[in-house]
Design a protein around this motif. Structure first.
Motif, PDB file in Angstrom:
ATOM      1  N   THR A 174       2.499   1.802  -3.483  1.00  0.00           N
ATOM      2  CA  THR A 174       1.437   2.111  -4.445  1.00  0.00           C
ATOM      3  C   THR A 174       0.991   3.563  -4.283  1.00  0.00           C
ATOM      4  O   THR A 174       0.867   4.313  -5.266  1.00  0.00           O
ATOM      5  CB  THR A 174       0.234   1.166  -4.243  1.00  0.00           C
ATOM      6  OG1 THR A 174       0.682  -0.180  -4.406  1.00  0.00           O
ATOM      7  CG2 THR A 174      -0.878   1.448  -5.235  1.00  0.00           C
ATOM      8  N   ASP A 220       0.818  -1.223   0.000  1.00  0.00           N
ATOM      9  CA  ASP A 220       0.000   0.000   0.000  1.00  0.00           C
ATOM     10  C   ASP A 220       0.849   1.269   0.000  1.00  0.00           C
ATOM     11  O   ASP A 220       0.506   2.259  -0.655  1.00  0.00           O
ATOM     12  CB  ASP A 220      -0.934   0.024   1.216  1.00  0.00           C
ATOM     13  CG  ASP A 220      -2.019  -1.025   1.117  1.00  0.00           C
ATOM     14  OD1 ASP A 220      -2.115  -1.677   0.061  1.00  0.00           O
ATOM     15  OD2 ASP A 220      -2.760  -1.202   2.092  1.00  0.00           O
ATOM     16  N   TYR A 242       0.176  -3.166  -8.134  1.00  0.00           N
ATOM     17  CA  TYR A 242       1.476  -2.551  -8.439  1.00  0.00           C
ATOM     18  C   TYR A 242       2.609  -3.472  -7.986  1.00  0.00           C
ATOM     19  O   TYR A 242       2.512  -4.117  -6.941  1.00  0.00           O
ATOM     20  CB  TYR A 242       1.594  -1.188  -7.740  1.00  0.00           C
ATOM     21  CG  TYR A 242       2.890  -0.498  -8.067  1.00  0.00           C
ATOM     22  CD1 TYR A 242       3.051   0.159  -9.277  1.00  0.00           C
ATOM     23  CD2 TYR A 242       3.967  -0.557  -7.178  1.00  0.00           C
ATOM     24  CE1 TYR A 242       4.258   0.742  -9.594  1.00  0.00           C
ATOM     25  CE2 TYR A 242       5.173   0.035  -7.496  1.00  0.00           C
ATOM     26  CZ  TYR A 242       5.316   0.679  -8.703  1.00  0.00           C
ATOM     27  OH  TYR A 242       6.515   1.261  -9.025  1.00  0.00           O
ATOM     28  N   CYS A 273      -3.044  -5.260  -3.843  1.00  0.00           N
ATOM     29  CA  CYS A 273      -2.628  -4.240  -4.813  1.00  0.00           C
ATOM     30  C   CYS A 273      -2.006  -4.911  -6.039  1.00  0.00           C
ATOM     31  O   CYS A 273      -1.404  -5.989  -5.933  1.00  0.00           O
ATOM     32  CB  CYS A 273      -1.656  -3.245  -4.175  1.00  0.00           C
ATOM     33  SG  CYS A 273      -0.010  -3.858  -3.949  1.00  0.00           S
TER      34      CYS A 273
END
Ligand code: PRP
Ligand code: GUN
Length: 184
Positions: free
Chosen positions: A114, A111, A144, A142
């Motif tokens: 990202t 997180d 990414y 996520c």
């Protein structure tokens, strides 16, 4: 933290990655970053606080023109589990039109990185590359992924090379997993 607690946490911790292995990982990361960024005149953003150790060890290994700055988004705040992201410093206009290299110590739930990478795009970066010393081997929501990853570790709570436990052990020489009994 009392000296007894400090000693106990370290004695119970398990060394997963030696200094030599970390240094070799940093060499590999630097080689990849040099290929990708040697002619891009990037601004390196160290993600405070833990990311300054990886950035500090990486920079002398990067033999090309770059500038150093920092960004500060935090979500663990002296605990062992992540919460909501709190912004403490977002560079803003200085990154407009620039090639950005974001450097952090760990990609865990993902997180923080990202959010930081998205913020760089929102603030007008021309391109954003990311590098982390450690990625945990775990599932995450996520999508990414960092562009450059030094080491992959089991999904345990880690200390050393910038990674803290209640603000301590960022200077531990090696990457250690703390004992389950010390996780709060
Ligand atoms: O992938 P995530 O689950 O988001 O976790 C990764 C982030 O957690 C740590 O930061 P923290 O918020 O603990 O701040 P710190 O750097 O001051 O320790 C670490 O330095 C990363 O920035
Ligand atoms: N110190 C530390 N910080 C983290 N932030 C996200 N994961 C971790 C971890 O395993 N250790």
């Amino acid at each position: 933290m009392t000296p007894e607690t400090y000693r106990g946490v370290l004695e119970r911790a398990e060394c997963l990655i030696s200094c030599e292995q970390v240094e070799a990982a940093l060499d590999r990361m630097a080689e990849q970053l040099t290929v990708q960024l040697h002619d891009k005149d990037p601004i390196v953003l160290a993600v405070m606080t833990g990311g300054i150790v990886t950035a500090g060890l990486l920079l002398p290994r990067l033999p090309f023109a770059l500038r150093l700055n920092y960004i500060h988004a935090t979500r663990y705040r002296d605990t062992t589990s992540g919460g909501t992201i709190e912004w403490r410093h977002r560079p803003g206009t200085i990154i407009q039109g620039e090639n950005i290299l974001v450097v952090d110590d760990i990609f865990d739930e993902g997180d923080t990185l990202t959010t930081v990478v998205n913020a760089c795009h929102e603030d007008g970066a021309a391109a954003v590359t990311s590098a982390v010393l450690v990625e945990k081997n775990r599932s995450r929501t996520c999508t990414y992924r960092p562009d450059v990853i030094g080491l992959v570790t089991p999904n345990r709570y880690l200390i050393g090379y910038g990674l803290d436990y209640h603000g301590y052990f960022r200077n531990a020489a090696g990457i250690y997993a703390i004992a389950d009994t010390d996780i709060d």
